[in-house]
Scaffold this motif. Structure first.
Motif: not given
Length: 507
Positions: A169, A212, A216
């Motif tokens: 990520a 994730k 990100c």
């Protein structure tokens, strides 16, 4: 099975056939939107070491240091000039290659998000039949390279939000930040809407890993900041962006640049652009005759948010060019395809599985192929745009004059778009700079117009031999300055010169 696969490939070919039927023939003729000519001129100059990355050069009198847009897109085009030489085919091939990439990337985004992967041709086709899209694809504007960078960044965001490992990520967020920065370095603040995509994916992306997606998002934000720091601390890039934000961004927001229409005018322009693709989808609905509810699910909402985030911010600016919508139209195309998913799926199956559908499909492919051949043959080496310039300076041979300052009379240029058209094309073909100084040896005149400046006695026709509207005269006998020497030349008021508030500039 082989026949079914063949029909699917024919469906996949439709967006590209339309591209080559509508855009390619335009590239074979003479003439391009003036901004596209301007960008090609600056890129050619960069390839010949005229100007630098942070100080791109247009002419001696207009934008000797060009700061209207960040320079990366121009620099990438200049690499092609370095490889293939100074030819108009370079900018034409460049804008066509970007158009093909856009279609491929839209299809790839659809395949990464939608469960109906067989319909990847649909959003690409909806995108390419949008009028401002195929206009932009033929005219070398900077939105073309920006879309490519941002759609690649979108693909990495999708991967980052579906990652299984934290480091994945973080990595995908970092890579998407790189493409965001490349977009920013190509077209400026228009690239920043990519920053909010992980937030949308957190809520609406199928198979998203929520933890994730957060990682990100954080990675994208921090990576963008960190990657931007060198450009803040490097003196030349800081000076460039200072001018860019002052002259382009701030003045655009307060209404001191270009067109001062009501702020919400851009929404009307958006509706005008999507009328054609939506109408086509409605025709398919009527053809299927099995009315169902529109497909308004999580994926559709995701496309909607992506589209709105890239178009609604334009409302705050008074610069309401329809071309600015280009950055959002890939997502509107995905949105429309998702809304009409049920009908498009039925249409897809009908084309692939029935003999009547196959007949329609083969007919479309064959007819579009004939259109490509006919229009390409018809348009090759014809004047299609900027006829005032090309009829006199392209169709009558190459002018034996280069890298000069030539005088022009602004009396007949102002308000007609002729100054911008002449300046761009003369700079592109001959590295000629238009000068407000009336005493250069070579001077350009508008003919057969009562508003035009009169041609002084002592001047002789230099080019072309049979002028229709414009001609360059050699006034050596009455000239008082050397037309090569431009050190003391007065620069034109670029803001007034290019952005006079006239809607006529929106060709």
């Amino acid at each position: 099975m082989k026949k079914v696969l063949k029909k699917k490939y024919l469906l996949y070919s439709l967006p590209f056939l339309f591209l080559f039927a509508v855009v390619f023939p335009k590239l074979l003729g003479h003439g391009m939107f003036i901004d596209g000519v301007l960008y090609a001129t600056i890129a050619r100059n960069l390839s010949q070491n005229i100007g630098t990355f942070w100080e791109p050069y247009f002419t001696k009198t207009i934008f000797p240091s060009f700061s209207e847009h960040p320079p990366l897109g121009l620099y990438i085009q200049s690499i092609l000039f370095s490889i293939f030489g100074d030819s108009r085919w370079v900018e034409k091939g460049y804008t066509l290659a970007l158009a093909i990439l856009q279609l491929l990337l839209i299809s790839r985004i659809w395949k990464n998000i939608s469960n109906k992967k067989d319909l990847s041709w649909a959003p690409a086709f909806i995108f390419v039949i949008t009028p401002i899209v195929f206009w932009a694809m033929a005219n070398n504007i900077l939105e073309n390279i920006l879309i490519v960078f941002l759609m690649i960044g979108t693909l990495f965001i999708i991967r980052g939000c579906r990652a299984q490992k934290n480091y994945e990520a973080i990595f995908y967020g970092f890579i998407s930040a790189i493409f965001l920065l490349l977009g920013f370095l190509s077209k400026g603040v228009f690239a920043l809407y990519l920053l909010v995509f992980p937030f949308f994916c957190f809520y609406f992306l199928d198979k998203a890993n929520k933890s994730k997606a957060i990682i990100c998002q954080i990675s994208l934000l921090f990576s963008t900041i960190i990657l931007s720091l060198p450009f803040i601390f490097y003196t030349k890039s800081f000076a460039f962006f200072k001018l860019y934000f002052e002259n382009q961004v701030y003045k655009g927001l307060v209404g001191d640049r270009e067109i001062s229409d009501p702020h919400f005018e851009i929404l009307r322009a958006l509706l005008e652009q999507i009328v054609l693709p939506v109408s086509l989808c409605l025709i398919i609905v009527l053809f299927i005759r099995n009315l169902k509810l529109f497909n308004f699910n999580r994926t559709t909402i995701l496309y909607l948010l992506m589209a709105l985030s890239s178009s609604l911010p334009l409302v705050i600016s008074s610069k309401n060019h329809a071309a600015y919508l280009m950055i959002s139209l890939p997502f509107y195309a995905l949105l429309i395809a998702s809304l009409f998913l049920n009908y498009l799926s039925r249409f897809h199956d009908w084309c692939v599985q029935t003999k009547y559908g196959a007949f329609l499909l083969y007919s479309l492919v064959i007819s579009m192929s004939f259109v490509i051949i006919i229009l390409s043959t018809r348009n090759y080496n014809r004047v299609l745009k900027n006829a005032e310039y090309h009829n006199d300076f392209t169709m009558q041979g190459k002018m034996p004059l280069e890298n000069k300052l030539i005088s022009f009379c602004p009396k007949w240029m102002r308000g007609k778009g002729a100054t911008k058209m002449m300046a761009s094309n003369l700079a592109r073909d001959y590295k000629i700079s238009l000068s407000l100084n009336p005493n250069h040896q070579f001077r350009i005149f508008l003919l057969n117009d009562p508003e035009a400046c009169s041609i002084p006695k002592g001047c002789t026709l230099f080019f072309p031999k049979n002028p229709k509207e414009f001609a360059i005269y050699d006034c050596q006998e009455i000239s008082s300055i050397d037309s090569i020497n431009g050190e003391n030349e007065v620069l034109m008021d670029s803001a007034l010169f290019w952005y006079d508030g006239s809607k006529q500039q929106q060709e």
